[in-house]
Each structure stands twice: as structure tokens, then as C-alpha cells.
Design a protein around this motif. Structure first.
Motif, mmCIF file in Angstrom:
data_model
loop_
_atom_site.group_PDB
_atom_site.id
_atom_site.type_symbol
_atom_site.label_atom_id
_atom_site.label_comp_id
_atom_site.label_asym_id
_atom_site.label_seq_id
_atom_site.Cartn_x
_atom_site.Cartn_y
_atom_site.Cartn_z
ATOM 1 N N PRO A 189 0.845 -1.201 0.000
ATOM 2 C CA PRO A 189 0.000 0.000 0.000
ATOM 3 C C PRO A 189 0.876 1.245 0.000
ATOM 4 C CG PRO A 189 -0.764 -1.594 1.635
ATOM 5 C CD PRO A 189 0.560 -2.079 1.155
ATOM 6 N N PRO A 190 0.441 2.334 -0.625
ATOM 7 C CA PRO A 190 1.287 3.530 -0.735
ATOM 8 C C PRO A 190 1.856 4.026 0.584
ATOM 9 C CG PRO A 190 -0.628 3.744 -2.158
ATOM 10 C CD PRO A 190 -0.833 2.477 -1.362
ATOM 11 N N LEU A 191 1.078 3.926 1.674
ATOM 12 C CA LEU A 191 1.555 4.422 2.962
ATOM 13 C C LEU A 191 2.493 3.454 3.668
ATOM 14 C CD1 LEU A 191 -1.665 6.085 4.423
ATOM 15 C CD2 LEU A 191 0.273 7.168 3.271
ATOM 16 N N GLU A 192 2.762 2.302 3.060
ATOM 17 C CA GLU A 192 3.660 1.320 3.672
ATOM 18 C C GLU A 192 4.845 0.974 2.786
ATOM 19 O OE1 GLU A 192 1.642 -2.035 5.785
ATOM 20 O OE2 GLU A 192 -0.132 -1.225 4.797
ATOM 21 N N ARG A 193 4.986 1.655 1.670
ATOM 22 C CA ARG A 193 6.049 1.288 0.746
ATOM 23 C C ARG A 193 7.433 1.474 1.359
ATOM 24 N NH1 ARG A 193 3.523 3.938 -4.760
ATOM 25 N NH2 ARG A 193 2.252 2.132 -5.359
ATOM 26 N N SER A 194 7.650 2.593 2.018
ATOM 27 C CA SER A 194 8.964 2.842 2.619
ATOM 28 C C SER A 194 9.291 1.781 3.656
ATOM 29 C CB SER A 194 9.005 4.238 3.245
ATOM 30 O OG SER A 194 8.808 5.237 2.280
ATOM 31 N N LYS A 195 8.296 1.452 4.468
ATOM 32 C CA LYS A 195 8.512 0.493 5.542
ATOM 33 C C LYS A 195 8.820 -0.905 4.997
ATOM 34 C CE LYS A 195 5.706 0.897 8.970
ATOM 35 N NZ LYS A 195 4.548 1.422 8.274
ATOM 36 N N LEU A 196 8.000 -1.366 4.062
ATOM 37 C CA LEU A 196 8.162 -2.722 3.535
ATOM 38 C C LEU A 196 9.462 -2.869 2.738
ATOM 39 C CD1 LEU A 196 4.477 -3.356 2.446
ATOM 40 C CD2 LEU A 196 5.707 -4.595 4.239
ATOM 41 N N THR A 197 9.757 -1.889 1.885
ATOM 42 C CA THR A 197 10.983 -1.986 1.099
ATOM 43 C C THR A 197 12.227 -1.835 1.959
ATOM 44 O OG1 THR A 197 10.831 0.377 0.563
ATOM 45 C CG2 THR A 197 9.897 -1.175 -1.024
ATOM 46 N N SER A 198 12.128 -1.073 3.046
ATOM 47 C CA SER A 198 13.290 -0.924 3.919
ATOM 48 C C SER A 198 13.550 -2.200 4.716
ATOM 49 C CB SER A 198 13.096 0.266 4.876
ATOM 50 O OG SER A 198 12.014 0.040 5.762
ATOM 51 N N ILE A 199 12.491 -2.891 5.126
ATOM 52 C CA ILE A 199 12.669 -4.181 5.809
ATOM 53 C C ILE A 199 13.350 -5.172 4.873
ATOM 54 C CG2 ILE A 199 11.471 -6.176 6.788
ATOM 55 C CD1 ILE A 199 9.350 -4.246 7.845
ATOM 56 N N LEU A 332 31.088 -3.151 11.401
ATOM 57 C CA LEU A 332 30.251 -2.259 12.207
ATOM 58 C C LEU A 332 29.425 -1.275 11.375
ATOM 59 C CD1 LEU A 332 32.603 -1.439 15.234
ATOM 60 C CD2 LEU A 332 30.696 -3.063 15.135
ATOM 61 N N PRO A 333 29.991 -0.664 10.328
ATOM 62 C CA PRO A 333 29.163 0.269 9.544
ATOM 63 C C PRO A 333 27.907 -0.359 8.970
ATOM 64 C CG PRO A 333 31.480 0.572 9.004
ATOM 65 C CD PRO A 333 31.386 -0.656 9.864
ATOM 66 N N PHE A 334 27.924 -1.660 8.731
ATOM 67 C CA PHE A 334 26.764 -2.291 8.120
ATOM 68 C C PHE A 334 25.667 -2.553 9.141
ATOM 69 C CE2 PHE A 334 30.394 -3.222 5.427
ATOM 70 C CZ PHE A 334 29.924 -2.751 4.212
ATOM 71 N N VAL A 335 26.016 -2.563 10.425
ATOM 72 C CA VAL A 335 24.984 -2.586 11.462
ATOM 73 C C VAL A 335 24.226 -1.261 11.438
ATOM 74 C CG1 VAL A 335 24.540 -2.802 13.923
ATOM 75 C CG2 VAL A 335 26.372 -4.139 12.882
ATOM 76 N N ALA A 336 25.002 -0.174 11.349
ATOM 77 C CA ALA A 336 24.370 1.146 11.270
ATOM 78 C C ALA A 336 23.543 1.276 9.998
ATOM 79 C CB ALA A 336 25.442 2.238 11.315
ATOM 80 N N ALA A 337 24.051 0.737 8.887
ATOM 81 C CA ALA A 337 23.326 0.823 7.622
ATOM 82 C C ALA A 337 21.992 0.093 7.698
ATOM 83 C CB ALA A 337 24.188 0.252 6.500
ATOM 84 N N SER A 338 22.003 -1.114 8.254
ATOM 85 C CA SER A 338 20.775 -1.888 8.378
ATOM 86 C C SER A 338 19.781 -1.183 9.298
ATOM 87 C CB SER A 338 21.095 -3.290 8.916
ATOM 88 O OG SER A 338 19.928 -4.076 9.020
ATOM 89 N N SER A 339 20.273 -0.642 10.405
ATOM 90 C CA SER A 339 19.395 0.045 11.356
ATOM 91 C C SER A 339 18.778 1.297 10.749
ATOM 92 C CB SER A 339 20.178 0.412 12.623
ATOM 93 O OG SER A 339 20.732 -0.739 13.228
ATOM 94 N N CYS A 340 19.597 2.073 10.040
ATOM 95 C CA CYS A 340 19.087 3.312 9.441
ATOM 96 C C CYS A 340 18.107 3.030 8.313
ATOM 97 C CB CYS A 340 20.255 4.159 8.932
ATOM 98 S SG CYS A 340 21.226 4.944 10.241
ATOM 99 N N ILE A 342 15.887 0.528 8.181
ATOM 100 C CA ILE A 342 14.596 0.234 8.799
ATOM 101 C C ILE A 342 14.025 1.473 9.481
ATOM 102 C CG2 ILE A 342 13.438 -1.162 10.545
ATOM 103 C CD1 ILE A 342 15.446 -3.377 9.981
ATOM 104 N N LEU A 343 14.872 2.217 10.195
ATOM 105 C CA LEU A 343 14.414 3.428 10.875
ATOM 106 C C LEU A 343 13.870 4.444 9.876
ATOM 107 C CD1 LEU A 343 14.181 5.209 13.398
ATOM 108 C CD2 LEU A 343 16.536 5.957 12.980
ATOM 109 N N GLY A 344 14.586 4.628 8.773
ATOM 110 C CA GLY A 344 14.126 5.572 7.765
ATOM 111 C C GLY A 344 12.773 5.192 7.199
ATOM 112 N N GLY A 345 12.563 3.909 6.942
ATOM 113 C CA GLY A 345 11.274 3.457 6.424
ATOM 114 C C GLY A 345 10.142 3.695 7.396
ATOM 115 N N GLN A 346 10.396 3.442 8.667
ATOM 116 C CA GLN A 346 9.366 3.663 9.678
ATOM 117 C C GLN A 346 8.999 5.139 9.782
ATOM 118 O OE1 GLN A 346 7.928 1.165 11.511
ATOM 119 N NE2 GLN A 346 9.125 -0.368 10.443
ATOM 120 N N VAL A 347 10.015 5.991 9.839
ATOM 121 C CA VAL A 347 9.760 7.430 9.997
ATOM 122 C C VAL A 347 9.074 7.995 8.760
ATOM 123 C CG1 VAL A 347 10.847 9.682 10.312
ATOM 124 C CG2 VAL A 347 11.680 7.709 11.602
#
Length: 493
Positions: A189-199, A332-340, A342-347
Motif C-alpha cells: 500500500p502507498p503508505l507502507e512502501r517505505s517500511k516494507l521496502t526498507s525491511i 560495524l558500519p553495516f549494522v548502522a546501515a541496516s538500522s538506518c 529500517i528506521l528511515g522506512g518507519q519514519v
């Protein structure tokens, strides 16, 4: 994977004033989120298979490797079963072949997978829309996994076969990367695209972290061939999940609730769809919003490729860290990359669901964060090399903040042309891979001239490229469906 949202649960969210939208946020266990996790696993698998050779080649070309227990002594204590088992394991490890591959040959081997990906990115994106993304992506994942399993055997037959296998593996992975967006065009759904693609997309960053952490340990404990055997086998398991659970659209999935199906279909009701598969190439070439996405990909991949390829070298040569610690720090940078990611998609989806920002504003804000912040960190790096902690923090922040782009221009093709999302994603990644090839070559040239000034020029140039892409996207980026991507059949009747 079959989950339902209760009527009581639905009524509670309906009373909040934002209606059915909040039902989506309360249903993370729904089928579409399960699909996102499987895609996360698929991306995890593909990136580990791609990076496996980078880890294994250290042992594959190690000319100092011992081929027997040269320091055996008859004066030691009597052996016990445990020591015999350890010695047998070491003997097994040392029997793994050592190849006389020059640095130039290794460079060809490494780049061959990128050339393979470029070959299939565009055609696979189109075929995914015609034949179905499930088949295209699944076939690519299965092919890549099988070729990973056969890589140690291919190495025994010669470097030419390894290059061929890596090229074909790249072609298979090119098929797998682009097919995902065809699925999300029908599932998200349009309002979930960022979240789903980021996961789903965060699987690549997580896979990079895992392979860098455990690849060396596997090579040391079991032998380098087991890096390929383990991650190739994981890919085969992922294929079973893929072909069992993934379907091209929610209408044909046998394990989806009626409520979730209706929600997805109704949310996508305004999206144009048509069995007609002609591609308006001329209109695409003249579309500045599309070129804005391409330039964003080019800039984003320029710096990200440098970090992925040269991070261990930078940590080793500039910070003078040993190989073992360098591997851990590089992960370590890839932990930050993965976290950001998912965080970006949620926000991003939160801002859209609350109507705090328009879709175009969200895409541009996250594109700004994903291009400007890593540029700022890159420019600062040459001036803080005397501080170990500060340097590590900046190196972690570069790929971390770069992944905010996943909620910006990276999924913008789903906004402006959902019918051609996979096809355009293939072209976009082609621009990105081209940038990666150029940036890797340029970086090698610059640091070979002078290490200190070379690294400074590398990071300054990367910042300039990022700023070019950012300004271009902020100027021409759009979020409305373009005229050439709309259905026009009714107007012809």
C-alpha cells in the motif's frame, strides 16, 4: 504466515480518527510483512554470496600457507582424541588449494560479478513485469546459490571458469534484485512502501555485516571452501521459502486473509494497471524526474562502493589495525546501515500517515539526509585521522546515513511509474553499478599516487559527486505518476 486482524482490534483503531490506516500499523504480523522478511532473507543471502569470495580469497592465494605439520615433535606428550581431531581439522584446512592469482587477476574476478549484474538488470526488470517476479527472482536466487556451491570446484579447474561462474552469478543476482519492485508494486500500500521496502532492503546491509564477521572464522576453522558451501546452502533453503510463500500479487495467494487482501487492493485501486507491456522509451528519456532518480543512484553508489570495497584497506593502512580487528571494525558500519534503513522506512511512513509531510517532501528530505550527511562525514575524515574513535564513528556514519536514501529516491520509481518499477529499477541500478566501477578505479589510482593526499582527494571527490546528485534530485524530483506511466486505454474508446 496466515494472520488476521480481529474485529475488536479494527474497531479500536477506527476510533482513533485516521481510520483504516492505523490498522496497517497494528498488523506487522500480516502476510505482506512476512513477505518483506523473506525478501530480507533473500537479500541477505545474495550479498553474502557476493562477498564470500572477497573473504575466501585471502586464504585461496595465501602462499605462506603450510601444507603439513612442519613443526611436529616426538618429544611431546601422548596425543589425545581431542588433539588428534584438531590436527586432522588443521590438515584438512591446509589441503585446500592455494592459487597463484596476481592482484590484476583478482581484480578481474571481483569485477566480473558486477559486469554480470549490469547485463541482466534492465532485461530482467522488464521480464519480471511480463512473466512474474516470483519466477524471475526465484530463478536468479537459485542459480546464484548453486553457483556459489560450485565455486571451490571451479577454482580447481582454473581462473577462467571462476570468472565465468562469477559473471553468470552476477547475471542471476541482477535478475533477483530488480524483480522485487514488481512484487511491491502489487503488494505494498502507498503508505507502507517505505517500511516494507526498507525491511526487505536491510537484508543486504545485515548480510554484509555477518559475512565480514564470520567469514574469516569459517575459513580459519573449517577451510575457505566452507564459506561457499555454507552460504550457498543457506541460499537453497531460502529458495524453498521463496517458491512456497511468495506470490506475484495478493489476489492469488492462498494464505491471505480477506481483510488484508481487501485493504491492499483498495489502497492500490488508484494505481494504473494494464496488460499492455510496451515500454515508452522516448518518454522516459525525456523525463527529468526519472533522470533525477538516476543521478541519485549514481551519486549514492559512488561513495557506498568505495566504503564497501576499500573500508578494510583504509582501516588497515590509515589506522594501522591488524587483520582480525580490521574485519570486526569493517562490519560495524553495516549494522548502522541496516538500522538506518529500517528506521528511515518507519519514519517516512509515519510522516505520510499523519499527513505531516507530502510524499514529495518525504522523498526529498530522506534523499537530502542520505546524500548530504555522508558527504559531510567523508569531508571530515581526512582531518580526524589522529583520533581513532572519531574516525571509526565517521566511518560507521557514512554507510549508515547513506541508507536514508532507501526512503528517498531509491523507491521513487514506485511513485512516478509503478507499472514500470522493476524495469526502471534495473536502469537505476545500472547507473549505480557504473558509478561503482568508476569510483573503485578512480580510488585505486588516487591512493596509488600518494596515500595521504590520495584518500583526501577520494573523499572530497565523493562529496562533490553526492552534492551534484542531491541538487539534481531536489531540483527535478517528483512524486506524482507521470503521464507516460498512466493507463490510456479508456481514452481511446
Amino acid at each position: 504466515m496466515c494472520t488476521y486482524v480481529s474485529e475488536k482490534h479494527t474497531r479500536r483503531f477506527m476510533k482513533t480518527g485516521v481510520g483504516g490506516v492505523l490498522v496497517v500499523f497494528g498488523s506487522f504480523c500480516s502476510l505482506r510483512y512476512g513477505l518483506a522478511l523473506i525478501m530480507h532473507f533473500s537479500n541477505f543471502t545474495m550479498i553474502t554470496q557476493r562477498v564470500s569470495l572477497s573473504i575466501a580469497i585471502i586464504a585461496m592465494v595465501n602462499s605462506t600457507q603450510q601444507h603439513g605439520p612442519a613443526n611436529a615433535s616426538t618429544e611431546g606428550p601422548l596425543p589425545d582424541p581431542l588433539s588428534n581431531r584438531s590436527r586432522a581439522l588443521r590438515d584438512f584446512n591446509t589441503r585446500a588449494a592455494v592459487y597463484q592469482w596476481s592482484p590484476e587477476t583478482q581484480g578481474i574476478i571481483f569485477s566480473s560479478i558486477s559486469y554480470g549484474i549490469i547485463l541482466t538488470l534492465i532485461p530482467s526488470g522488464y521480464l519480471a513485469g511480463v512473466m512474474g517476479a516470483k519466477q524471475i527472482l526465484g530463478a536468479g536466487l537459485l542459480t546464484s546459490s548453486l553457483l556459489t556451491l560450485f565455486t571451490p570446484l571451479a577454482a580447481d579447474f582454473g581462473v577462467i571458469l571462476v570468472i565465468v561462474i562469477r559473471t553468470v552469478q552476477g547475471m542471476a543476482q541482477g535478475m533477483a534484485w530488480t524483480g522485487q519492485f514488481t512484487i511491491w508494486a502489487k503488494w505494498a500500500p502507498p503508505l507502507e512502501r517505505s517500511k516494507l521496502t526498507s525491511i526487505a532492503g536491510s537484508g543486504a546491509a545485515f548480510g554484509s555485516f555477518i559475512i565480514l564477521c564470520v567469514g574469516g572464522l569459517i575459513s580459519q576453522a573449517l577451510g575457505w571452501p566452507f564459506i561457499f558451501y555454507i552460504f550457498g546452502s543457506i541460499g537453497c533453503v531460502c529458495c524453498v521459502l521463496w517458491f512456497t510463500v511468495i506470490y506475484d500479487d495478493p489476489m492469488h495467494h492462498p494464505c491471505i486473509s480477506t481483510r488484508e487482501k481487501n485493504h491492499i487492493v483498495s489502497s492500490l485501486a488508484q494505481q494504473p494497471s494494464s496488460p499492455r507491456r510496451s515500454v515508452p522509451i522516448k518518454a522516459m528519456v525525456r523525463c527529468l524526474p526519472l533522470w533525477a532518480i538516476f543521478m541519485g543512484f549514481f551519486s549514492h553508489f559512488w561513495l557506498c562502493t568505495i566504503i564497501i570495497t576499500y573500508l578494510p584497506t583504509y582501516i588497515s593502512t590509515v589506522l594501522h589495525v591488524n587483520i582480525r580487528d580490521s574485519g570486526v571494525l569493517s562490519s560495524l558500519p553495516f549494522v548502522a546501515a541496516s538500522s538506518c534503513t529500517i528506521l528511515g522506512g518507519q519514519v517516512a511512513d509515519f510522516l505520510l500517515s499523519r499527513n505531516l509531510l507530502s510524499l514529495l517532501a518525504v522523498r526529498k528530505v530522506f534523499s537530502f539526509l542520505g546524500l548530504f550527511l555522508p558527504s559531510l562525514c567523508a569531508v571530515a575524515l581526512p582531518f580526524v585521522t589522529s583520533s581513532y574513535i572519531t574516525t571509526i564513528i565517521l566511518l560507521i556514519l557514512i554507510p549508515g546515513t547513506s541508507n536514508f536514501c532507501d526512503s528517498g529516491f531509491i523507491i521513487n520509481t514506485l511513485d512516478i511509474a509503478p507499472r514500470y518499477a522493476s524495469f526502471l529499477m534495473g536502469i537505476s541500478r545500472g547507473f549505480g553499478l557504473t558509478a561503482g566501477i568508476i569510483s573503485s578505479t578512480t580510488t585505486g589510482f588516487l591512493i596509488s599516487q600518494d596515500s595521504e593526499s590520495g584518500w583526501r582527494n577520494v573523499f572530497f571527490l565523493s562529496a562533490v559527486v553526492n552534492m551534484f546528485g542531491l541538487v539534481f534530485y531536489l531540483t527535478f524530483g517528483q512524486a506524482e505518476i507521470q503521464d507516460w506511466a498512466k493507463e490510456r486505454t479508456l481514452t481511446r474508446l
